[in-house]
Design an enzyme around this catalytic site. Structure first.
Site, PDB file in Angstrom:
ATOM      1  CE  LYS A 283      -4.196   1.264   2.456  1.00 58.79           C
ATOM      2  NZ  LYS A 283      -4.958   1.309   2.752  1.00 58.79           N
ATOM      3  CD  GLU A 369     -19.215  -1.383   8.772  1.00 59.95           C
ATOM      4  OE1 GLU A 369     -18.794  -2.420   8.287  1.00 59.95           O
ATOM      5  OE2 GLU A 369     -18.009  -0.914   8.897  1.00 59.95           O
ATOM      6  NE  ARG A 397     -22.711  -3.229   4.599  1.00 58.86           N
ATOM      7  CZ  ARG A 397     -21.054  -3.396   3.806  1.00 58.86           C
ATOM      8  NH1 ARG A 397     -20.560  -3.940   4.343  1.00 58.86           N
ATOM      9  NH2 ARG A 397     -21.546  -3.080   2.623  1.00 58.86           N
TER      10      ARG A 397
END
Ligand SMILES: Cc1ncc(C[n+]2csc(CCOP(=O)(O)OP(=O)(O)O)c2C)c(N)n1
Ligand SMILES: CC(=O)[C@@H](O)[C@H](O)COP(=O)(O)O
Ligand SMILES: [Mg+2]
Length: 626
Positions: A283, A369, A397
């Protein structure tokens, strides 16, 4: 047009088909530079995109978009895909008002097969697209590109479970950079680490050899196994979790090595069933500050390229997030029953401060979540005070968990929703505008919103002290209004509003971030000779019904202001209350809020103007309404 840049010759994926390997590698570097230049000005998701430059080039080389469908998970890493698919000229408008979205959008390009922004949807969408293809007897490839963080989301496993069962022909690219926004967490992440390092295979082979070695004729058995297809490696295939689910595992492969990627992607095309290719990337690759601090450059504001330093507005007040994070630690020092839960966003929610101070009372559950909310409900049944810090938009969610696991059992879970209201450049997938409407209807739920960062502190204490049921508070992205934070902490009486100014002609009932706007509007009305009272509602539920009826009886005009959708929002709750008390027939109500449409991206001031929520616009509308 610069001298012989490969990128100048790339206006569609077709232009990649004739590039040599050397040219593709040069293209990767040119695209990296473009990413850094544009994101340093506009802000955006730099590190995720720097990590998938070669991968995206290889994908568009091997597959034929838009005939073959790419579905990016979250989609924050699709900038290269956009540059390659005819949007490089528009790329400098990335994430700006009326510019390119920071995420794939179907309405933006035929190459964007599925709109994204929320995590862990790509494999399900790919499954649906592939099922449609098969139902229609069509023949193209469907490719989901999903990160290791997004793979921790429950929907991903639901989709893998289905795909493995149906054997649907789908290609899943698992982009494994060991990072979510912060370092990735969870058993899946550990498993991927073992896959990356070959540790699974080596450990299992070693155990098997030891176990067989201790057995009589064990060596003979080992010899037989070695002769069967693939030998021990097949038996202890590192990708076994996927293989057992019926999904072929390819890899791991270096995601920055186009030469290695091309044959593996080509081989995957030949497979008749589902394939998962485990791609290992870094990344932030290619820009040192992002490589060294990938979480800081996951989503960044404008920055100085030479130093990597963020360009911030001098003297900006502390953010709501930082006030929340510091206050939570302050309260947790005195109350050992407080715990903090995040779904892979410790820095974004400010719970990273809590994690440093109380590591044993901090839980990062990954991008999960639904699990976070019901995990909190479980904690609450045993007298723990769980603070579930999830952005307003991402709390969507976990809606059934809020209804079914928290409200129906009347459990004292504290829902703290940052990024409530319009968030700006992330656009409509990320605006947190539905939480009033989705929480107000829930029995047992208490709904708060502070007028400023100081009141946020008091509301957080109120939430900790309130254990008669679930309670929520929501606050906007970014800096507060800049009030003094030294006021001693105190609780607020549940369901009581605060009259900020009396008015003769009308009363504005404003909540949260709109209270400051209400005051400005009242000042503008004053100049027009209209006397407007202002009430800081503090609670969207329960409303201060006595004060509301009193105000209505006095001025017969109520204006409501909320940074949330009008339909089912606070204004509707006010009208429902007035109606229930028989006051509606003599009270005119003018609600201000988010209209019935998805709001796009850009500077928040521009977005608020688009929907008529600036003080000037509201004062103008009220004066004509009188
Ligand atoms: C439902 C949901 N929760 C949280 C987020 C915030 N979010 C965006 S990207 C991200 C991390 C994604 O990690 P990964 O999939 O590994 O992609 P990477 O950034 O590493 O390329 C998170 C938590 C989101 N977009 N959607
Ligand atoms: C892509 C994604 O969902 C997150 O990175 C989100 O953009 C974070 O938003 P903030 O920048 O408001 O923390
Ligand atoms: Mg990742």
């Amino acid at each position: 047009m610069s001298e012989n840049k490969i990128l100048d010759r790339v206006n569609s994926p077709l232009d990649l088909k004739t590039l040599t390997l050397k040219e593709m590698n040069r293209l990767a570097e040119e695209i990296r530079q473009l990413l850094i230049e544009v994101v340093s000005k506009n802000g955006g998701h730099l590190a995720p995109n720097l990590g998938v430059v070669e991968l995206t080039i290889a994908l568009h080389r091997v597959f034929d978009s838009p005939r073959d469908k790419f579905i990016f998970d979250v989609g924050h890493q699709a900038y290269i895909h956009k540059i390659i698919t005819g949007r490089k000229e528009a790329f400098p408008t990335l994430r700006t008002y009326k510019g390119l979205s920071g995420f794939p959008k179907r309405q933006e390009s035929e190459h964007d097969a599925f709109g994204v922004g929320h995590s862990s949807t790509s494999v399900s969408a790919a499954d649906g697209i592939a099922a449609a293809r098969d139902l229609k007897g069509e023949n193209y490839h469907v490719v989901a590109i999903i990160g290791d963080g997004a793979m921790t989301g429950g929907m991903s496993f639901e989709a893998l479970n289905h795909i493995g069962d149906t054997g649907r022909r789908i290609i899943i690219i698992l982009n494994d950079n060991e990072m979510s926004i912060s370092k990735n967490v969870g058993a899946m992440s550990q498993y991927l680490y073992q896959l990356r390092t070959g540790e699974t295979y080596n450990k299992l082979k070693h155990n098997l050899e030891n176990w067989l070695g201790d057995m009589k004729h064990g060596d003979d058995v080992l010899e037989v196994i070695d002769r069967v297809k693939g030998g021990v490696k097949y038996l202890v295939s590192p990708g076994s979790i996927f293989e057992y689910l019926g999904i072929k595992y390819f890899g791991p492969v270096d995601g920055h090595d186009i030469e290695a990627l091309l044959p593996m992607l080509t081989a995957a095309k030949r497979e008749e069933g589902p394939v998962l290719i485990h791609v290992v990337t870094k990344k932030g690759k290619g820009y040192t500050p992002a490589e060294e601090r990938p979480n800081e450059f996951h989503g960044t504001g404008p920055f100085d390229i030479a130093t990597g330093k963020k360009i911030t507005k001098p003297g900006a007040p502390p953010t709501y997030t930082s006030v929340f994070g510091k206050t939570l630690v302050e309260l947790a020092e005195k109350d050992k029953s407080i715990v903090a839960i995040t779904a892979a966003m410790p820095e974004g929610t400010g719970t990273n401060l809590f994690a440093q101070r109380f590591p044993d009372r901090f839980f990062d559950v990954g991008i999960a979540e639904q699990h976070a909310v019901t995990f909190a409900a479980g904690l609450a049944t045993e007298g723990i005070k769980p603070v579930t810090a999830i952005y307003s938009t991402f709390m969507q969610r976990a809606y059934d968990q809020v209804v079914h696991d928290i409200c129906m059992q009347n459990l004292p879970v504290k829902l703290c929703m940052d990024r409530a209201g319009l968030v700006g450049d992330d656009g409509y997938t990320h605006h947190g505008v539905f939480d009033y409407a989705y929480l107000i209807p829930l029995p047992n739920m208490t709904v708060m919103a502070p007028k400023d960062e100081n009141e946020l502190r008091h509301m957080l204490l109120t939430a900790m002290e309130y254990n008669a049921g679930p309670i929520s508070l929501r606050y906007p992205r970014g800096s507060g209004v800049g009030v003094n934070l030294s006021e001693p902490l105190h609780t607020l009486p549940i369901g009581k509003a605060e009259t900020l100014r009396e008015g003769r002609d009308l009363t504005i009932w404003a909540i949260g971030s709109m209270v400051a706007e209400a005051e400005k509007t009242a000042d503008l009305l004053q100049a027009k000779g209209i006397s407007a009272g202002v009430v800081n509602m503090r609670f969207a539920k329960p409303l201060d019904e006595d004060l509301l009826c009193e105000n209505a009886a006095k001025t017969h005009r109520i204006v409501t202001m909320e940074e949330g959708v009008l339909k089912g929002g606070v204004g509707d709750a006010v009208m429902e209350t007035l109606n229930r008390y028989g006051q509606m027939h003599m009270t005119a109500v003018l609600p201000f809020g988010i209209p019935d449409e998805f709001i796009s991206q850009g500077d928040k001031k521009l977005l608020m103007h688009d929907i008529g929520l600036t003080p000037e616009q509201m004062a103008e509308k009220i004066s004509h309404w009188m």
